[in-house]
Design a protein around this motif. Structure first.
Motif, PDB file in Angstrom:
ATOM      1  N   LEU A   1       0.848  -1.191   0.000  1.00  0.00           N
ATOM      2  CA  LEU A   1       0.000   0.000   0.000  1.00  0.00           C
ATOM      3  C   LEU A   1       0.880   1.235   0.000  1.00  0.00           C
ATOM      4  CD1 LEU A   1      -2.513  -1.215   2.645  1.00  0.00           C
ATOM      5  CD2 LEU A   1      -3.002  -0.825   0.243  1.00  0.00           C
ATOM      6  N   ALA A  41      -4.735   2.207   7.265  1.00  0.00           N
ATOM      7  CA  ALA A  41      -3.700   2.983   6.583  1.00  0.00           C
ATOM      8  C   ALA A  41      -4.117   3.276   5.144  1.00  0.00           C
ATOM      9  CB  ALA A  41      -2.380   2.214   6.598  1.00  0.00           C
ATOM     10  N   ALA A  42      -4.763   2.279   4.509  1.00  0.00           N
ATOM     11  CA  ALA A  42      -5.226   2.469   3.139  1.00  0.00           C
ATOM     12  C   ALA A  42      -6.272   3.573   3.091  1.00  0.00           C
ATOM     13  CB  ALA A  42      -5.783   1.165   2.594  1.00  0.00           C
ATOM     14  N   ARG A  53       7.622  -7.209  28.042  1.00  0.00           N
ATOM     15  CA  ARG A  53       9.072  -7.144  28.194  1.00  0.00           C
ATOM     16  C   ARG A  53       9.641  -8.377  28.882  1.00  0.00           C
ATOM     17  NH1 ARG A  53      11.586  -1.903  28.481  1.00  0.00           N
ATOM     18  NH2 ARG A  53      13.458  -2.860  29.310  1.00  0.00           N
ATOM     19  N   TYR A 109       0.642 -13.763  24.699  1.00  0.00           N
ATOM     20  CA  TYR A 109       0.734 -14.121  26.113  1.00  0.00           C
ATOM     21  C   TYR A 109      -0.649 -13.973  26.708  1.00  0.00           C
ATOM     22  CZ  TYR A 109       5.637 -13.571  25.105  1.00  0.00           C
ATOM     23  OH  TYR A 109       6.870 -13.692  24.545  1.00  0.00           O
ATOM     24  N   GLN A 121      -3.655 -12.282  15.531  1.00  0.00           N
ATOM     25  CA  GLN A 121      -2.722 -11.193  15.260  1.00  0.00           C
ATOM     26  C   GLN A 121      -2.874 -10.703  13.822  1.00  0.00           C
ATOM     27  OE1 GLN A 121      -0.831 -10.048  17.479  1.00  0.00           O
ATOM     28  NE2 GLN A 121       0.975  -9.096  16.611  1.00  0.00           N
ATOM     29  N   GLU A 122      -3.086 -11.651  12.893  1.00  0.00           N
ATOM     30  CA  GLU A 122      -3.152 -11.315  11.477  1.00  0.00           C
ATOM     31  C   GLU A 122      -4.311 -10.364  11.210  1.00  0.00           C
ATOM     32  OE1 GLU A 122      -1.099 -11.333   8.193  1.00  0.00           O
ATOM     33  OE2 GLU A 122      -0.580 -12.375  10.040  1.00  0.00           O
ATOM     34  N   MET A 169       6.438 -19.257  26.615  1.00  0.00           N
ATOM     35  CA  MET A 169       6.175 -19.401  25.187  1.00  0.00           C
ATOM     36  C   MET A 169       4.860 -18.726  24.831  1.00  0.00           C
ATOM     37  SD  MET A 169       8.673 -20.737  23.880  1.00  0.00           S
ATOM     38  CE  MET A 169       8.010 -20.934  22.245  1.00  0.00           C
ATOM     39  N   PRO A 170       4.862 -17.885  23.816  1.00  0.00           N
ATOM     40  CA  PRO A 170       3.586 -17.329  23.353  1.00  0.00           C
ATOM     41  C   PRO A 170       2.764 -18.445  22.694  1.00  0.00           C
ATOM     42  CG  PRO A 170       5.377 -16.598  21.962  1.00  0.00           C
ATOM     43  CD  PRO A 170       6.008 -17.407  23.041  1.00  0.00           C
ATOM     44  N   ARG A 194      -3.461  -6.928  12.061  1.00  0.00           N
ATOM     45  CA  ARG A 194      -2.573  -6.311  11.083  1.00  0.00           C
ATOM     46  C   ARG A 194      -3.348  -5.853   9.852  1.00  0.00           C
ATOM     47  NH1 ARG A 194       2.508  -9.407   9.090  1.00  0.00           N
ATOM     48  NH2 ARG A 194       2.314  -7.895   7.435  1.00  0.00           N
ATOM     49  N   LEU A 195      -4.294  -6.692   9.436  1.00  0.00           N
ATOM     50  CA  LEU A 195      -5.069  -6.335   8.260  1.00  0.00           C
ATOM     51  C   LEU A 195      -5.920  -5.101   8.524  1.00  0.00           C
ATOM     52  CD1 LEU A 195      -6.047  -9.798   6.851  1.00  0.00           C
ATOM     53  CD2 LEU A 195      -4.586  -8.086   5.800  1.00  0.00           C
ATOM     54  N   ILE A 237       2.836  -0.673   4.743  1.00  0.00           N
ATOM     55  CA  ILE A 237       2.524  -1.965   5.362  1.00  0.00           C
ATOM     56  C   ILE A 237       2.214  -2.953   4.260  1.00  0.00           C
ATOM     57  CG2 ILE A 237       0.988  -3.177   6.927  1.00  0.00           C
ATOM     58  CD1 ILE A 237       0.440  -0.428   8.203  1.00  0.00           C
ATOM     59  N   MET A 276      -1.899 -16.040  18.454  1.00  0.00           N
ATOM     60  CA  MET A 276      -1.218 -15.263  17.442  1.00  0.00           C
ATOM     61  C   MET A 276      -2.000 -15.275  16.126  1.00  0.00           C
ATOM     62  SD  MET A 276       2.400 -15.331  18.649  1.00  0.00           S
ATOM     63  CE  MET A 276       3.017 -16.788  17.911  1.00  0.00           C
ATOM     64  N   PRO A 321      -0.921  -9.736  22.671  1.00  0.00           N
ATOM     65  CA  PRO A 321      -1.222 -10.907  21.843  1.00  0.00           C
ATOM     66  C   PRO A 321      -0.132 -11.953  21.997  1.00  0.00           C
ATOM     67  CG  PRO A 321      -1.416  -8.870  20.583  1.00  0.00           C
ATOM     68  CD  PRO A 321      -0.838  -8.510  21.896  1.00  0.00           C
ATOM     69  N   ALA A 327      -5.213  -2.807  10.598  1.00  0.00           N
ATOM     70  CA  ALA A 327      -4.298  -1.664  10.605  1.00  0.00           C
ATOM     71  C   ALA A 327      -3.961  -1.268   9.177  1.00  0.00           C
ATOM     72  CB  ALA A 327      -3.036  -2.013  11.379  1.00  0.00           C
ATOM     73  N   ALA A 328      -3.775  -2.269   8.321  1.00  0.00           N
ATOM     74  CA  ALA A 328      -3.443  -1.982   6.929  1.00  0.00           C
ATOM     75  C   ALA A 328      -4.590  -1.256   6.244  1.00  0.00           C
ATOM     76  CB  ALA A 328      -3.108  -3.279   6.204  1.00  0.00           C
ATOM     77  N   LEU A 360       0.215 -20.179  19.984  1.00  0.00           N
ATOM     78  CA  LEU A 360       0.049 -19.977  18.548  1.00  0.00           C
ATOM     79  C   LEU A 360      -1.358 -19.516  18.195  1.00  0.00           C
ATOM     80  CD1 LEU A 360       2.036 -23.107  17.506  1.00  0.00           C
ATOM     81  CD2 LEU A 360       2.734 -20.750  17.177  1.00  0.00           C
TER      82      LEU A 360
END
Lengths: 140, 592
Positions: free
Chosen positions: A116, B587-588, B559, B487, B576-577, B567-568, B580-581, A124, B573, B485, B583-584, B570
């Motif tokens: 993007l 941003a778009a 920290r 823990y 988590q994706e 161990m985190p 991110r999407l 990102i 997580m 995310p 957030a993406a 899975l």
């Protein structure tokens, strides 16, 4: 004649023996003294080293202050704290897919990940249709 | 020489008077002697020989003794070496310094003694006090001239001018070549990590005697026995907690803060921070406020974090189930007080909802249904009514209502009307998440075989339910900002109003957050509390725990979890994706 020599020579032999023993003893004494001096020196050096080790251990601890290391790492290294998604165990990794006799399904050509707002530093990447471009390149 | 001897023998052959006539030549001389040695004479000679042999033997013996002694003295130094060998072989090596080290759980040095020198003056040998003082203060500018002059003119044979000189300063003083000044070997307590673990370590006075903290608690062991003490602290974790808490205190402009990390399986404290803190080397100059250990000595009303204990009380003692609930549609009036909710739902709430929405009314009704005596006994079992048991002289004593009226039961259900130390709360919450076993909190390293077996205070079932509820507070309730995310964190917020004088001040808040992670099999409990944080624009001007203490704990866990080898997970997580999407996309949207 020989008998007399022996009678007289006995004292001589004894005298020589005594002389040799005395000399040997004195030589030994000096040797012992030298070793004693050396031992005292080594013991002193030991003591000095032990003290130095003690001080150096304190200095090691001082130099290893986590705050100091953190500053140094952030100033000189490109390392960042590990985020949870980067931590895993070997057992959690999938096995490599087994090479099968069947002809491989033709896959759509690999595309680079869509980015993007190209040209911006903090772009990102959004997962494209084929995110495993690196693996494909290796196969080719 | 041999010739000489030979000739003398020839010449000096012994003959009795008159015998030489019968012995004109050499050939006959031996026979002549033999002839003359008869009878009495022979016996006398034998006796003489015998005596001579004995004397010779005695002398030989004496010479032997002398010879042996000579060898002994010359070669073996009269047994001194052997004695030293015997003594030095088995004896332990003498310690370098006079006070033991304090180590962290990994053996890192937190406090140690270093050899230094003290400068003292023999005033009777000082020639000119004014000149000596003037030249001395040029080298050691931190001594006031007047003090130095007075001491040098005092006429005392021994007076300290300055303690703990550096080697450079010692050299400079030596170069002055002033008579009457001398050095005395000394030791100085050094804290390589500075203020990092100040409140745990405490401090020592100028004579290296402990006056606070571990230094005082283990003074005999460190000082007289000269043995080291290994603490349960992990200095890396301590640093991470200290760092995050300092940032939080700065960011929210709080006046103070405290944080504790404890291992739920052993009761060991891995980090204990109280801010503001002090440099242990300068304890005497530190402000009283900085010396005050908020984590173990300060007693506070902890607020809604007590609802965890209240919920456990309901499940364990009240026989309630998670599907049970209480009416929270109306404020509760009692003894002239009105108990309201901060986030009112105005309806019937189940027990999980009471905790997730942090309902005071629901908690109060729950506590009333179980009853005051049971509540008191339960809190006592969790150690909240007795003085803190910890290896520090700075151990706080809870403020407990007496008598325990129904109104106290109500207020204690949501953490007011009882003041405990933050460490008390950590101690009490630990059994709620670790399967029900309470172990005394400790600052000493416990090897795996020396771990306290623990005392059962709640059942496995209650503990499992509490873990679920704590997770729900973070996923759905007031503790969302604490989530990291990977823990799985479970926890509870608490925002107490500070007692000022005889009443509460609404604007003076003390938010805290207590969390356990990973919540499906808890290993560590983390507590953070801030004193009077201010609302910020990015927290929508809220100063409640969900906006400051909760994200602080989240940052601490992010920290320390990699440091502690947690161990985190899975599945956590996988979500988590999505984040991110989103957030993406955002941003778009921004670029469009």
């Amino acid at each position: 004649m020989i008998r007399m020599l022996m009678r007289g020579g006995g004292a001589v032999v004894w005298a020589v023996l005594a002389l040799v023993a005395a000399t040997g003893l004195f030589l030994l004494k000096y040797e012992v003294q030298a070793l004693e001096t050396e031992l005292a020196g080594i013991e002193q050096a030991n003591e000095r080293h032990r003290e130095a080790i003690h001080v150096l251990r304190a200095e090691w601890s001082y130099m290893n202050q986590p705050g100091r290391l953190q500053t140094l790492a952030s100033d000189h290294l490109d390392l960042v704290p590990v985020s949870p998604e980067r931590v895993t165990v070997i057992d959690a990794l999938p096995f490599r897919p087994r090479a099968s006799a069947e002809p491989q399904r033709t896959e759509p050509p690999a595309r680079p990940p869509r980015v993007l707002n190209p040209g911006e530093a903090d772009a990102i990447p959004v997962p494209g249709r084929k995110p495993t471009i690196v693996a494909d390149m290796g196969r080719r | 020489m041999l010739d000489l001897l030979h000739s003398r023998r020839q010449r000096g052959a012994f003959l009795y008077p008159g015998a030489e006539i019968r012995a004109p030549d050499d050939a006959r001389r031996g026979r002549a002697e033999r002839v003359s040695m008869e009878g009495q004479i022979k016996a006398a000679v034998e006796v003489g020989r015998f005596r001579l042999a004995i004397t010779a033997g005695v002398f030989a013996l004496a010479f032997c003794v002398i010879a042996v002694r000579l060898v002994d003295l010359m070669a073996l130094n009269g047994g001194e070496a052997a004695a030293r060998m015997a003594a030095g072989g088995g004896a332990p090596v003498e310690a370098v310094v006079q006070r033991g080290d304090i180590l962290d759980r990994n053996g890192e040095i937190l406090a140690t003694n270093l050899p230094t020198v003290n400068l003292y003056a023999d005033a009777t040998k000082v020639l000119d006090p004014d000149e000596t003082a003037a030249r001395l203060v040029k080298v050691l500018p931190d001594i006031p001239f007047e003090t130095a002059r007075r001491k040098l003119a005092s006429g005392l044979t021994f007076t300290y001018l300055r303690r703990n000189l550096t080697p450079l300063e010692m050299d400079q003083v030596n170069r002055l070549g002033l008579p009457g000044l001398d050095f005395e070997p000394a030791e100085r307590r050094v804290y390589p990590h500075g203020r990092l673990a100040a409140h745990v370590l405490g401090a020592t006075d100028v004579d290296n005697r402990g006056i606070a903290g571990i230094e005082r608690a283990f003074d005999a062991r460190l000082g007289e026995d000269n043995r080291s003490v290994r603490l349960s602290l992990d200095i890396r974790v301590q640093h991470a907690v200290h760092d995050v808490l300092s940032q939080a205190v700065d960011r929210f402009r709080a006046i103070a803060g405290a944080a504790v990390v404890a291992d739920v399986r052993t009761g060991e404290i891995l980090a204990l921070v109280s801010l503001p803190d002090y440099d242990p080397a300068g304890y005497g100059q530190a402000a009283k406020d900085a010396r005050f250990n908020r984590a173990t000595l300060g007693v506070f009303e902890m607020g809604s974090t007590f609802k965890l204990l209240n919920t456990a009380l309901g499940l364990e003692e009240g026989g309630l189930r998670l599907s049970d609930g209480f009416d929270a549609s109306e404020p509760l009036r009692m003894a002239g007080y009105t108990i309201r909710d901060y986030h009112p739902e105005n309806r019937w709430l189940s027990i999980p909802e009471i905790l997730v929405h942090s309902s005071n009314i629901g908690s109060a009704r729950l506590a009333l249904s179980v009853g005051g005596p049971a509540q008191k006994a339960f809190l006592d079992r969790l150690g909240l009514l007795s003085p803190l048991s910890i290896e520090l002289p700075e151990a706080g004593e809870p403020l407990v209502p007496d008598p325990w009226r129904p109104i106290n039961t109500v207020t204690i259900s949501y953490g007011h009307g009882i003041a405990v130390t933050p460490l008390h709360l950590v101690n009490a919450v630990t059994p709620l998440v670790n399967g029900g076993l309470s172990r005394p909190a400790t600052l000493l390293h416990r090897p795996p075989e020396a771990v306290d077996p623990g005392r059962r205070v709640v059942s496995e079932r209650t503990s499992a339910a509490m873990r679920d509820l704590m997770r729900r507070v973070v996923t759905d309730g007031t503790g969302r900002n604490a989530d990291v995310p990977g823990y799985r964190i479970g926890g509870k917020t608490g925002t107490a109003e500070k007692v000022v004088g005889r009443g509460y001040r609404e604007k003076a808040l003390m938010p805290s957050f207590i969390a356990a992670f990973p919540i499906d099999a808890p290993q560590y409990v983390v507590l953070a509390t801030l004193d009077e944080p201010q609302g910020l624009p990015e927290t929508h001007n809220f100063a409640t725990a969900g906006w400051n203490a909760a994200p602080t704990v989240g940052a601490i866990i992010a920290r320390i979890a990699p440091l502690l080898g947690v161990m985190p997970s899975l599945e956590a997580m996988a979500n988590q994706e999505d984040i991110r999407l989103v957030a993406a996309r955002r941003a778009a949207g921004a670029t469009e």
